[in-house]
Design an enzyme around this catalytic site. Structure first.
Site, PDB file in Angstrom:
ATOM      1  N   CYS A  31       0.826  -1.235   0.100  1.00 40.54           N
ATOM      2  CA  CYS A  31      -0.122  -0.012   0.054  1.00 40.54           C
ATOM      3  C   CYS A  31       0.740   1.258   0.150  1.00 40.54           C
ATOM      4  O   CYS A  31       1.868   1.821   1.024  1.00 40.54           O
ATOM      5  CB  CYS A  31      -0.909  -0.048   1.321  1.00 40.54           C
ATOM      6  SG  CYS A  31      -1.823   1.553   1.382  1.00 40.54           S
ATOM      7  N   CYS A  34      -0.031   4.048   2.629  1.00 38.57           N
ATOM      8  CA  CYS A  34       0.507   3.529   3.875  1.00 38.57           C
ATOM      9  C   CYS A  34       1.728   3.727   4.179  1.00 38.57           C
ATOM     10  O   CYS A  34       2.191   4.245   5.398  1.00 38.57           O
ATOM     11  CB  CYS A  34       0.147   1.969   4.257  1.00 38.57           C
ATOM     12  SG  CYS A  34      -1.699   1.480   3.961  1.00 38.57           S
TER      13      CYS A  34
END
Length: 67
Positions: A31, A34
Site C-alpha cells: 500500500c 500506507c
C-alpha cells in the site's frame, strides 16, 4: 520511541489493557499511501511516548485485526 509492532497475539495486552488512548496504523507492504504515512506515525510515536500507545498492524500478516 518507534511505534510498536502489533500482532493478533499481542494486541489485547499492548492496546486494550493499557488503559490509555491508542493510535493504531493498519497498513500493508503493498500500500503506497500506507508507506507514505509511516514516517508521520513514527514521529507521533516519539512525540506521544508514554502518553499514547502508537502501534502498527500489518494487515496481510494479521487479517483478524483488520476485520
Amino acid at each position: 520511541m518507534p511505534a510498536e509492532t502489533l500482532t493478533e497475539d499481542s494486541f489485547d495486552e499492548v492496546v486494550l489493557r493499557q488503559g490509555r488512548a491508542a493510535l493504531i496504523d493498519l497498513w500493508a507492504p503493498w500500500c503506497g499511501p500506507c508507506r507514505a504515512l509511516s514516517p508521520l506515525v513514527e514521529e507521533l510515536a516519539g512525540e506521544f511516548s508514554g502518553r499514547v500507545t502508537v502501534g502498527k498492524v500489518n494487515t496481510d500478516e494479521n487479517p483478524g485485526l483488520a476485520t
